[in-house]
Motif scaffolding. Structure first.
Motif, PDB file in Angstrom:
ATOM      1  N   ALA A 205     -15.454  12.335   3.701  1.00  0.00           N
ATOM      2  CA  ALA A 205     -14.203  13.010   3.327  1.00  0.00           C
ATOM      3  C   ALA A 205     -13.097  11.984   3.095  1.00  0.00           C
ATOM      4  N   LEU A 206     -13.033  10.971   3.974  1.00  0.00           N
ATOM      5  CA  LEU A 206     -12.011   9.933   3.801  1.00  0.00           C
ATOM      6  C   LEU A 206     -12.262   9.147   2.523  1.00  0.00           C
ATOM      7  N   LEU A 207     -13.524   8.826   2.267  1.00  0.00           N
ATOM      8  CA  LEU A 207     -13.846   8.038   1.076  1.00  0.00           C
ATOM      9  C   LEU A 207     -13.448   8.777  -0.193  1.00  0.00           C
ATOM     10  N   SER A 208     -13.707  10.100  -0.208  1.00  0.00           N
ATOM     11  CA  SER A 208     -13.416  10.791  -1.460  1.00  0.00           C
ATOM     12  C   SER A 208     -11.917  11.012  -1.658  1.00  0.00           C
ATOM     13  N   ALA A 209     -11.109  10.834  -0.593  1.00  0.00           N
ATOM     14  CA  ALA A 209      -9.654  10.922  -0.770  1.00  0.00           C
ATOM     15  C   ALA A 209      -9.081   9.625  -1.349  1.00  0.00           C
ATOM     16  N   LYS A 210      -9.889   8.569  -1.378  1.00  0.00           N
ATOM     17  CA  LYS A 210      -9.520   7.266  -1.956  1.00  0.00           C
ATOM     18  C   LYS A 210      -8.191   6.700  -1.432  1.00  0.00           C
ATOM     19  N   PRO A 211      -8.079   6.522  -0.137  1.00  0.00           N
ATOM     20  CA  PRO A 211      -6.866   5.883   0.391  1.00  0.00           C
ATOM     21  C   PRO A 211      -6.973   4.367   0.272  1.00  0.00           C
ATOM     22  N   GLU A 212      -5.831   3.692   0.369  1.00  0.00           N
ATOM     23  CA  GLU A 212      -5.863   2.230   0.448  1.00  0.00           C
ATOM     24  C   GLU A 212      -5.961   1.774   1.900  1.00  0.00           C
ATOM     25  N   VAL A 213      -5.338   2.559   2.791  1.00  0.00           N
ATOM     26  CA  VAL A 213      -5.323   2.206   4.206  1.00  0.00           C
ATOM     27  C   VAL A 213      -5.776   3.415   5.028  1.00  0.00           C
ATOM     28  N   VAL A 214      -6.649   3.151   6.004  1.00  0.00           N
ATOM     29  CA  VAL A 214      -6.954   4.182   6.999  1.00  0.00           C
ATOM     30  C   VAL A 214      -6.416   3.691   8.329  1.00  0.00           C
ATOM     31  N   TYR A 215      -5.540   4.496   8.924  1.00  0.00           N
ATOM     32  CA  TYR A 215      -4.962   4.133  10.222  1.00  0.00           C
ATOM     33  C   TYR A 215      -5.514   5.089  11.274  1.00  0.00           C
TER      34      TYR A 215
ATOM     35  N   TYR B 187       0.825  -1.224   0.000  1.00  0.00           N
ATOM     36  CA  TYR B 187       0.000   0.000   0.000  1.00  0.00           C
ATOM     37  C   TYR B 187       0.855   1.268   0.000  1.00  0.00           C
ATOM     38  N   THR B 188       0.407   2.260  -0.748  1.00  0.00           N
ATOM     39  CA  THR B 188       1.126   3.538  -0.734  1.00  0.00           C
ATOM     40  C   THR B 188       0.237   4.709  -0.309  1.00  0.00           C
ATOM     41  N   ARG B 189      -1.082   4.604  -0.524  1.00  0.00           N
ATOM     42  CA  ARG B 189      -1.972   5.732  -0.200  1.00  0.00           C
ATOM     43  C   ARG B 189      -2.580   5.534   1.183  1.00  0.00           C
ATOM     44  N   TYR B 190      -2.215   6.412   2.109  1.00  0.00           N
ATOM     45  CA  TYR B 190      -2.672   6.278   3.494  1.00  0.00           C
ATOM     46  C   TYR B 190      -3.513   7.482   3.902  1.00  0.00           C
ATOM     47  N   ALA B 191      -4.506   7.242   4.756  1.00  0.00           N
ATOM     48  CA  ALA B 191      -5.248   8.344   5.370  1.00  0.00           C
ATOM     49  C   ALA B 191      -5.259   8.110   6.870  1.00  0.00           C
ATOM     50  N   LEU B 192      -5.233   9.197   7.629  1.00  0.00           N
ATOM     51  CA  LEU B 192      -5.205   9.078   9.081  1.00  0.00           C
ATOM     52  C   LEU B 192      -6.411   9.793   9.673  1.00  0.00           C
ATOM     53  N   ILE B 193      -7.021   9.182  10.664  1.00  0.00           N
ATOM     54  CA  ILE B 193      -8.055   9.877  11.424  1.00  0.00           C
ATOM     55  C   ILE B 193      -7.765   9.655  12.902  1.00  0.00           C
ATOM     56  N   ASN B 194      -7.536  10.743  13.614  1.00  0.00           N
ATOM     57  CA  ASN B 194      -7.123  10.664  15.013  1.00  0.00           C
ATOM     58  C   ASN B 194      -7.915  11.661  15.838  1.00  0.00           C
ATOM     59  N   PRO B 195      -8.242  11.308  17.081  1.00  0.00           N
ATOM     60  CA  PRO B 195      -8.935  12.277  17.939  1.00  0.00           C
ATOM     61  C   PRO B 195      -8.029  13.484  18.189  1.00  0.00           C
TER      62      PRO B 195
ATOM     63  N   ASP C 224       7.871   5.598  -0.519  1.00  0.00           N
ATOM     64  CA  ASP C 224       6.744   5.945  -1.378  1.00  0.00           C
ATOM     65  C   ASP C 224       5.456   6.172  -0.583  1.00  0.00           C
ATOM     66  N   PHE C 225       5.583   6.410   0.724  1.00  0.00           N
ATOM     67  CA  PHE C 225       4.424   6.676   1.587  1.00  0.00           C
ATOM     68  C   PHE C 225       3.757   7.983   1.183  1.00  0.00           C
ATOM     69  N   LYS C 226       2.438   7.920   0.984  1.00  0.00           N
ATOM     70  CA  LYS C 226       1.717   9.128   0.598  1.00  0.00           C
ATOM     71  C   LYS C 226       0.525   9.326   1.538  1.00  0.00           C
ATOM     72  N   LEU C 227       0.479  10.484   2.183  1.00  0.00           N
ATOM     73  CA  LEU C 227      -0.626  10.783   3.096  1.00  0.00           C
ATOM     74  C   LEU C 227      -1.694  11.523   2.290  1.00  0.00           C
ATOM     75  N   VAL C 228      -2.818  10.867   1.990  1.00  0.00           N
ATOM     76  CA  VAL C 228      -3.798  11.505   1.110  1.00  0.00           C
ATOM     77  C   VAL C 228      -4.842  12.309   1.893  1.00  0.00           C
ATOM     78  N   SER C 229      -5.030  11.985   3.156  1.00  0.00           N
ATOM     79  CA  SER C 229      -6.004  12.757   3.934  1.00  0.00           C
ATOM     80  C   SER C 229      -5.706  12.583   5.412  1.00  0.00           C
ATOM     81  N   GLU C 230      -5.914  13.650   6.193  1.00  0.00           N
ATOM     82  CA  GLU C 230      -5.825  13.515   7.640  1.00  0.00           C
ATOM     83  C   GLU C 230      -7.059  14.166   8.240  1.00  0.00           C
ATOM     84  N   GLN C 231      -7.668  13.515   9.202  1.00  0.00           N
ATOM     85  CA  GLN C 231      -8.862  14.063   9.840  1.00  0.00           C
ATOM     86  C   GLN C 231      -8.664  14.117  11.338  1.00  0.00           C
ATOM     87  N   TRP C 232      -9.247  15.151  11.950  1.00  0.00           N
ATOM     88  CA  TRP C 232      -9.058  15.381  13.387  1.00  0.00           C
ATOM     89  C   TRP C 232     -10.384  15.585  14.095  1.00  0.00           C
TER      90      TRP C 232
END
Lengths: 316, 295, 421
Positions: C230-240, C178-186, C208-216
């Protein structure tokens, strides 16, 4: 009648002397934890007294007073930690910064009364809280600022005890002088009848704003002292529940009396400390206490005692 | 951003807005008619959610069980808070505002611990009714059906209260009692009971808000605190006691939140406060409120 | 009843109330026993948002202490001594935690302190411990500053920290495609530290790590739909994510409706028992969960013994929090036995570099001498329905060792020096 007042006054001075003596001598015999509790009580008592200038004297229900408390603490912490200023300059400057915040918030809210005033002050208080909670680079965010350096001598509880005690005595003396002055009497007159004072040509809201700012000033002192004694300051100091807690102290002690808020501060601080040792459900107990208090003793403890005394004085 | 993504985000914002509205509508009503601030509102919402959790579980998570729960659970919570109003709050309407503020705060604290005692410490969630476990399709986009239902319920509650207040004799009496207690009493109307009814209606709305949230969120005793703050901010933006204002304020907050996080995600926590700050500076009395400035 | 009688009743009630409290507190102070037990003061948030986790780790701690007490106590130079626990609730507020710590040290005369689930509480109590030269053992507060820049001689931690968690997750993804990552953290300090650690870790191991979206989102958000879309439309492969408790629960329930988990690989930090149990059948399959000890981890006898003891004590099954508490108590008991005393300086020397066996997959945990941080490893597994349990369990559990994720002693010491300048 005048004799009775004279007698009460003498009695008051006697009590004042006894309590002051008790607290001056306390470090000689009390265990260390009592000193820590006493320091906290002095600080919270000062905070409660500053609120009573708005709540009791001006009759305005502020639910955002804790924000000045927090601002005082943060001002102290930031001056000392970020600007590396000596602690005593921090302590001197903190109340002025709190006062400045009080000018801004007071400017918007002081023209309102009752519920509107409560909500607006709470709204501004929450905004200050949100800023402190979020601005990591400046206020440390929700981690707060910890490990504030203070002079080594103040780390001894006895020394800090006397510092907090003197601050409380001096501040309450100043508050007393302000309350007894013509200015203070005007504030009470506004509370009793705002329209009449307005018709007399006084700019009511100037007076109320000044009163609000003085209250913010003293809350700032209390906040700075708290930051000093804890060596840390957190955004939660300014959260609305913190404001509600200090309102409770004032009402419990009695808003109509000068020492009321102090009495409330003593009781709530001790109660919270000891209740939470015995139960996890301390909120239930606090909540019940509030309900019982408002149902049966709306004048607070001091109001209740005063009422009793007046009834017992023959000819009064 | 494509058109469909825009629409998705807009609908998300609308869902958020409706949850805000359901949380704040009861408080708006109570503020508008009774002129009191009810801190316990968040506690009512929380109890509504917990009560629904219990009933949904009791009925085995079925469809009709969900409808029964929506009918029963909020009513039970409302009954409890009507009793609270009669015994604890009623006598303080004419007293300085501070007594009711503090009293409702005390009730909130008690409610909080009551929930912890009755439902335990561990977080809960109610099962989603089977009928809502499928998506809703519009313009080739899929939304969870429950979100659509929630948006519908938000509007339904709005028109329901609006209708009661503006189009029924009950509403007339309420408005009259709010404007002039003594005059209304002189007409032979039992004002205290009118007030209890208004308080009950406000509590019912908050409880149904909680009941609607129960299948879609995790429940803990602290949810009431968060809800209380949301309700508070919405009524401040709306103007105290204005129902259309509350709807508009919820809508603004929801959509600002939804689109704001696309641009400045790290400010997500602050958007509601930012809206409140702007409103407080431009119109301190709120969007739909009347100026109450005193010299 | 007249108004006067009511008031009199009330006043006398208050008097009785306060007198009882005064007497109780005096009694508790005066109680000094001949062969005195070892007193451990616990500062913990048993009310407030995290109370259920706090109670779970407290129970785990108690299980070990009960075991030791049932065997007659812990061996010291003077003979066997029982262990007594004194718990104070800090209501999740750091200033109350400070007061509690002082009260435990001064009033209750505890030998040392343990506890604190929130980072701000741990940092604040750590200062008190430093000033009073009292040992302070932490296992659930995760901020890496506690044993990093802000660490000192008197503070220890027996779990991993935010830095280690983030780098462990990064190590897991190192060889994944995986290269496309999104993060959602409190949005509070814990979420921010987890974010920093993960992003730094990824940058160092995966070019090749790519941060496509971060949510707070705010802690305690009721409605995640805007974040989900918002996360869905950023189309990440992984949400951590490092969300926990009701946040994680609400997010998963609401995201399910969008078919989120079919499109995206969702990796949740600490989404173990505390989340799987309350979610029951509402959980989703194939979510990746990072936890220090998965539920029903291969049933070794020690493992089973702990599960049974915990079940007998609380009527519930333990979570990784409970095991964290159990580990902490094991460390402390081992340290006292090694030092033969609870005198803090000797005890600290004994605890430095100590190793214990754990029932968690990590098998062994060691406290590093230089910074008092443990090398507790973490595991990752996939959620799956299990007919034997009313909730989902983890399968395909992989162990990510802790030691390689730690910063070096030199790094820590440089940081501390910079902090104390």
């Amino acid at each position: 009648m005048s004799q009775v007042i004279e007698k009460n006054k003498n009695r008051m001075w006697l009590w004042l002397l006894i309590t002051t003596g008790f607290f001056v001598l306390m470090p000689l015999w009390a265990p260390e934890m009592w000193l820590h509790l006493a320091i906290e009580i002095f600080i919270v008592a000062l905070f409660a007294m500053s609120l009573n200038m708005i709540l009791g004297r001006a009759g305005l229900p502020s639910f955002g007073h804790a924000c000045f408390y927090a601002v005082g603490g943060y001002a102290f912490a930031i001056l000392v930690v970020k600007l590396k200023l000596p602690a005593f300059i921090g302590l001197l400057a903190a109340p002025f910064i709190s006062g400045l915040f009080a000018v801004i918030i007071g400017y918007f809210s002081i023209r309102l009364t009752g519920i509107h005033f409560a909500i607006l002050t709470m709204g501004f208080g929450q905004i200050v809280w949100a800023i402190a909670h979020k601005w990591y680079s400046f206020t440390g965010g929700d981690d707060g600022i910890t490990g504030i350096p203070i002079p080594a001598i103040l780390k001894q509880p006895e020394v800090f005890y006397y510092l907090a005690f003197i601050m409380l005595i001096v501040s309450s003396a100043v508050i007393k002088v302000v309350q007894d002055s013509a200015f203070g009497q005007t504030i009470v007159a506004v509370r009793e009848n705002r329209e009449r004072v307005t018709f007399s040509g006084l700019k009511v809201w100037h007076h109320l704003l000044l009163n609000f700012v003085i209250a913010g000033f003293f809350a700032g002192i209390a906040g700075a002292l708290l930051a000093m004694v804890n060596r840390s300051v957190f955004a939660d100091f300014g959260y609305w529940t913190s404001s509600a807690a200090v309102v409770l102290m004032c009402i419990l002690g009695g808003v109509g009396s000068f020492v009321g808020p102090m009495v409330g501060a003593v009781i709530i601080t001790l109660l919270e400390h000891y209740i939470s040792i015995y139960t996890y459900y301390w909120q239930m107990i606090l909540g019940c206490l509030i309900i019982i208090l408002i149902m049966f003793m709306p004048g607070g403890i001091c109001g209740y005692i005063q009422e009793k005394l007046q009834k017992n004085e023959p000819g009064a | 951003m494509t058109g469909s993504e825009f629409l998705m985000q807009f609908m998300s914002g609308l869902t958020t807005a409706m949850i805000y509205f359901l949380i704040a509508a009861g408080l708006t009503l109570i503020l508008g008619v009774l002129k009191i601030m009810n801190f316990a509102q968040g506690g009512i919402y929380m109890l509504g959610a917990y009560m629904s959790y219990t009933f949904i579980k009791l009925f085995g998570g079925t469809n009709y069980g969900f409808w029964l729960t929506l009918a029963i659970a909020p009513i039970l919570v409302t009954a409890f808070f009507c009793v609270v109003e009669v015994f604890l709050i009623r006598r303080f309407y004419e007293k300085p505002a501070i007594y009711i503020l503090l009293m409702t705060y005390g009730v909130l604290l008690v409610t909080y611990d009551l929930a912890r005692m009755s439902w335990g410490w561990i977080i809960k969630t109610a099962p989603m009714p089977p009928m809502f476990q499928r998506p809703f399709e519009i313009f080739g986009l899929f939304f969870p059906l429950y979100n659509v239902f929630l948006i519908f319920m938000g509007f339904f509650i709005f028109f329901f209260i609006w209708f009661i207040i503006n189009r029924t004799s009950w509403g007339k009496i309420m408005r009259a009692a709010a404007d002039d207690r003594e005059m209304t009493a002189a007409l032979g109307i039992n004002v205290p009971w009118v007030f209890t009814a208004v308080f009950g209606l406000g509590a019912w709305i908050a409880a149904i808000g909680g009941a609607l949230v129960a299948p879609m969120a995790g429940l803990s005793a602290d949810m009431g605190v968060e809800a209380g703050i949301i309700a508070f901010i919405v009524v401040v933006i709306a103007g105290l006691g204005s129902l259309p204002g509350a709807l508009l304020a919820s809508f603004i907050c929801g959509e600002v939140q939804a689109f704001g996080i696309l641009v400045l995600p790290e400010l997500a926590i602050a958007f509601m406060y930012l809206v409140m700050v702007i409103v407080l500076i431009v119109r301190p009395w709120g969007l739909f409120g009347k100026p109450v400035i005193i010299k | 009843m007249g108004l006067k009688t009511k008031r009199a009743l009330l006043v006398s009630g208050i008097f009785v109330f306060s007198a009882t409290f005064a007497l109780l507190s005096i009694a508790s102070m005066a109680a000094a026993k001949p062969l005195s037990p070892i007193k451990i003061g616990i500062v913990q948030s048993v009310s407030g948002m995290v109370s259920d986790f706090a109670l779970e780790d407290l129970e785990g701690f108690r299980v070990k202490i009960d075991e030791v007490n049932a065997m007659g106590g812990v061996d010291t130079k003077d003979g066997k001594r029982q262990i007594e626990l004194i718990v104070r609730d800090n209501k999740l507020k750091p200033d109350i935690a400070v007061k509690n710590a002082k009260s435990l040290i001064l009033e209750e005369k505890v030998d040392f302190l343990v506890g604190c689930i929130s980072s701000s509480c741990a940092l604040a109590v750590s200062e008190v411990a430093k000033e009073n030269k009292t040992l302070f053992w932490v296992w659930d507060a995760r901020t890496h500053h506690l044993t990093g820049a802000r660490g000192h001689r008197y503070v220890f931690r027996s779990t991993g920290n935010t830095w280690m968690n983030g780098h462990a997750a990064a190590n897991y993804f190192k060889d994944k495609p995986y290269t496309r990552y999104a993060l959602i953290n409190p949005d509070y300090s814990y979420g921010r530290s987890q974010y920093d650690a993960f992003v730094q870790g990824m940058k160092s191991v995966k070019p090749d790590f790519k941060l496509v979206s971060e949510q707070w989102p705010k802690l305690g958000t009721t409605d995640f739909t805007p974040y989900i879309t918002a996360l869905l439309s950023a189309k990440p492969e992984v949400v951590y994510t490092s969300m926990w408790g009701t946040d994680a629960m609400t997010f998963i329930k609401q995201a399910k409706g969008y078919g989120f988990f079919k499109k995206i690989k969702y990796v949740g930090l600490f989404h173990g028992m505390p989340l799987l149990r309350p979610m029951g059948q509402e959980m989703v399959e194939d979510i990746y969960v990072l936890t220090e000890c998965p539920f029903v981890y291969p049933g070794t006898p020690e493992n089973k013994a702990f599960y049974d003891a915990y079940k007998a004590r609380t009527g519930k099954f333990p979570s990784s929090y409970s095991i964290g508490g159990y580990n902490a108590a094991t460390f402390i008991v081992a340290g006292i036995e090694k030092a033969g005393t609870v005198e803090n300086e000797a005890l600290i020397d004994a605890l430095e570099g100590i190793t214990i066996k754990t029932i968690a997959p990590a098998k062994e945990i060691t406290i590093r001498k230089c910074d008092h941080q443990s090398d507790y490893g973490i595991t990752i597994g996939k959620t799956v329905k299990d007919p034997n349990w009313p909730w989902f369990v983890l399968k395909d559990v992989e162990i990510i060792p802790g030691a390689p994720t730690m910063r070096t002693c030199d790094q820590i010491m440089t940081e501390r020096a910079a902090e104390n300048k």
